[in-house]
Scaffold this motif. Sequence first.
Motif, PDB file in Angstrom:
ATOM      1  N   ASP A  96      18.659  16.617  20.853  1.00 57.21           N
ATOM      2  CA  ASP A  96      19.031  15.462  21.349  1.00 57.21           C
ATOM      3  C   ASP A  96      18.323  14.070  20.531  1.00 57.21           C
ATOM      4  N   ARG A  97      16.877  14.448  20.333  1.00 53.37           N
ATOM      5  CA  ARG A  97      16.045  13.394  19.668  1.00 53.37           C
ATOM      6  C   ARG A  97      16.703  13.260  18.250  1.00 53.37           C
ATOM      7  N   LEU A  98      16.931  14.548  17.456  1.00 52.63           N
ATOM      8  CA  LEU A  98      17.320  14.376  16.338  1.00 52.63           C
ATOM      9  C   LEU A  98      18.766  13.892  16.128  1.00 52.63           C
ATOM     10  N   ARG A  99      19.534  14.054  16.990  1.00 47.03           N
ATOM     11  CA  ARG A  99      20.966  13.363  16.874  1.00 47.03           C
ATOM     12  C   ARG A  99      20.712  11.940  16.948  1.00 47.03           C
ATOM     13  N   GLY A 100      19.857  11.212  17.859  1.00 47.98           N
ATOM     14  CA  GLY A 100      19.555  10.018  17.930  1.00 47.98           C
ATOM     15  C   GLY A 100      18.876   9.580  16.586  1.00 47.98           C
ATOM     16  N   ILE A 101      18.117  10.072  16.083  1.00 54.01           N
ATOM     17  CA  ILE A 101      17.318   9.369  14.823  1.00 54.01           C
ATOM     18  C   ILE A 101      18.550   9.544  13.894  1.00 54.01           C
ATOM     19  N   ALA A 102      19.471  10.563  13.714  1.00 52.90           N
ATOM     20  CA  ALA A 102      20.642  10.595  12.976  1.00 52.90           C
ATOM     21  C   ALA A 102      21.657   9.486  13.194  1.00 52.90           C
ATOM     22  N   ARG A 103      21.871   9.016  14.371  1.00 55.55           N
ATOM     23  CA  ARG A 103      22.759   7.928  14.588  1.00 55.55           C
ATOM     24  C   ARG A 103      21.934   6.667  14.251  1.00 55.55           C
ATOM     25  N   ASP A 104      20.643   6.770  14.429  1.00 54.49           N
ATOM     26  CA  ASP A 104      20.128   5.400  13.994  1.00 54.49           C
ATOM     27  C   ASP A 104      20.065   5.088  12.502  1.00 54.49           C
ATOM     28  N   HIS A 105      20.196   6.373  11.567  1.00 56.62           N
ATOM     29  CA  HIS A 105      20.207   6.111  10.346  1.00 56.62           C
ATOM     30  C   HIS A 105      21.540   6.257   9.600  1.00 56.62           C
ATOM     31  N   ASP A 106      22.600   6.181  10.578  1.00 54.69           N
ATOM     32  CA  ASP A 106      23.963   6.417   9.977  1.00 54.69           C
ATOM     33  C   ASP A 106      24.270   7.528   9.362  1.00 54.69           C
ATOM     34  N   VAL A 107      23.492   8.679   9.664  1.00 52.81           N
ATOM     35  CA  VAL A 107      23.534  10.074   9.218  1.00 52.81           C
ATOM     36  C   VAL A 107      24.314  10.687  10.492  1.00 52.81           C
ATOM     37  N   SER A 108      25.416  11.870  10.063  1.00 49.18           N
ATOM     38  CA  SER A 108      26.134  12.276  11.061  1.00 49.18           C
ATOM     39  C   SER A 108      25.250  13.015  11.912  1.00 49.18           C
ATOM     40  N   PRO A 109      25.414  13.174  13.343  1.00 49.48           N
ATOM     41  CA  PRO A 109      24.740  13.906  14.217  1.00 49.48           C
ATOM     42  C   PRO A 109      24.920  15.147  14.011  1.00 49.48           C
ATOM     43  N   ASP A 110      26.244  15.364  13.750  1.00 48.41           N
ATOM     44  CA  ASP A 110      26.619  16.653  13.816  1.00 48.41           C
ATOM     45  C   ASP A 110      26.152  17.556  12.645  1.00 48.41           C
ATOM     46  N   LEU A 111      26.033  16.883  11.442  1.00 50.02           N
ATOM     47  CA  LEU A 111      25.499  17.348  10.160  1.00 50.02           C
ATOM     48  C   LEU A 111      23.856  17.897  10.536  1.00 50.02           C
ATOM     49  N   VAL A 112      23.219  16.994  11.135  1.00 53.37           N
ATOM     50  CA  VAL A 112      21.784  17.067  11.698  1.00 53.37           C
ATOM     51  C   VAL A 112      21.696  18.037  12.440  1.00 53.37           C
ATOM     52  N   GLU A 113      22.696  18.300  13.551  1.00 54.18           N
ATOM     53  CA  GLU A 113      22.441  19.466  14.302  1.00 54.18           C
ATOM     54  C   GLU A 113      22.747  20.845  13.773  1.00 54.18           C
ATOM     55  N   ASP A 114      23.705  20.854  12.814  1.00 55.00           N
ATOM     56  CA  ASP A 114      24.104  22.156  12.101  1.00 55.00           C
ATOM     57  C   ASP A 114      22.777  22.382  11.313  1.00 55.00           C
ATOM     58  N   LEU A 115      22.163  21.574  10.574  1.00 52.60           N
ATOM     59  CA  LEU A 115      21.261  21.802   9.791  1.00 52.60           C
ATOM     60  C   LEU A 115      19.890  22.485  10.542  1.00 52.60           C
ATOM     61  N   PHE A 116      19.675  21.629  11.617  1.00 50.46           N
ATOM     62  CA  PHE A 116      18.469  21.918  12.469  1.00 50.46           C
ATOM     63  C   PHE A 116      18.607  23.249  13.236  1.00 50.46           C
ATOM     64  N   GLY A 117      20.027  23.624  13.429  1.00 58.00           N
ATOM     65  CA  GLY A 117      20.511  24.785  14.282  1.00 58.00           C
ATOM     66  C   GLY A 117      19.955  26.027  13.276  1.00 58.00           C
ATOM     67  N   SER A 118      20.357  25.932  12.013  1.00 57.17           N
ATOM     68  CA  SER A 118      20.080  26.674  10.826  1.00 57.17           C
ATOM     69  C   SER A 118      18.455  26.834  10.925  1.00 57.17           C
ATOM     70  N   ILE A 119      17.857  25.583  10.810  1.00 61.05           N
ATOM     71  CA  ILE A 119      16.311  25.752  10.662  1.00 61.05           C
ATOM     72  C   ILE A 119      15.523  26.657  11.874  1.00 61.05           C
ATOM     73  N   ILE A 120      16.333  26.246  12.930  1.00 66.33           N
ATOM     74  CA  ILE A 120      15.658  26.941  14.245  1.00 66.33           C
ATOM     75  C   ILE A 120      15.895  28.499  14.090  1.00 66.33           C
ATOM     76  N   ALA A 121      17.034  28.684  13.889  1.00 61.97           N
ATOM     77  CA  ALA A 121      17.550  30.177  13.759  1.00 61.97           C
ATOM     78  C   ALA A 121      16.408  30.960  12.827  1.00 61.97           C
ATOM     79  N   HIS A 122      16.278  30.280  11.899  1.00 61.72           N
ATOM     80  CA  HIS A 122      15.495  31.013  10.629  1.00 61.72           C
ATOM     81  C   HIS A 122      13.970  30.780  11.280  1.00 61.72           C
ATOM     82  N   SER A 123      13.352  29.843  12.058  1.00 59.56           N
ATOM     83  CA  SER A 123      12.157  29.911  12.634  1.00 59.56           C
ATOM     84  C   SER A 123      12.154  30.913  13.662  1.00 59.56           C
ATOM     85  N   VAL A 124      13.108  31.191  14.675  1.00 63.47           N
ATOM     86  CA  VAL A 124      13.026  32.129  15.332  1.00 63.47           C
ATOM     87  C   VAL A 124      13.028  33.570  14.968  1.00 63.47           C
TER      88      VAL A 124
END
Length: 143
Positions: A96-124
């Motif tokens: 939620d936090r990252l989607r908000g930051i993405a919106r503030d910077h005119d970056v697609s929240p879905d892109l950021v969620e996809d990226l971090f979904g992948s980052i967290i999957a690797h982290s796990v």
Amino acid sequence: MLRPAGRQARGFFLFVGLSHRSSGVVCASIDPVYALLTMSSSSTPLRDIRSRIDQLDRAIVELLAERQSAVDDIADIKEQKNDNVRDPDRESQLMDRLRGIARDHDVSPDLVEDLFGSIIAHSVDRQNDRRDDARPSRLRKVG
Ligand SMILES: O=C(O)C(=O)C[C@]1(C(=O)O)C=C[C@@H](O)C=C1
């Protein structure tokens, strides 16, 4: 003559090329197609922008390495406390936090969620692998 033959017929005005027409008069004309063709990776604006992108990509990878190191520290703490690797509440707050930051910077929240979904999957996966490596070999998962 700066332009290849066959391009003189183009009546555009972007790239200056000198040519001797049949009259013997030297004509100046500009050809956008030729301009684009000659604007290869060696041309300054494109090269400079790509070099900036290369720097940014490097910074992203270096930040990922830094994040990974922080996750390794968390993994050690959780392992000592015998906590679960995954924390779904933390993941949804983070997203939620990252989607908000993405919106503030005119970056697609879905892109950021996809990226971090992948980052967290690797982290796990990494945390599980570390736990597995720390176990006596007879208790390790196979496959
Ligand atoms: O914060 C944690 O507890 C972590 O293990 C790190 C992390 C992450 O990579 O951000 C990974 C897995 C959890 O589900 C939540 C977050």
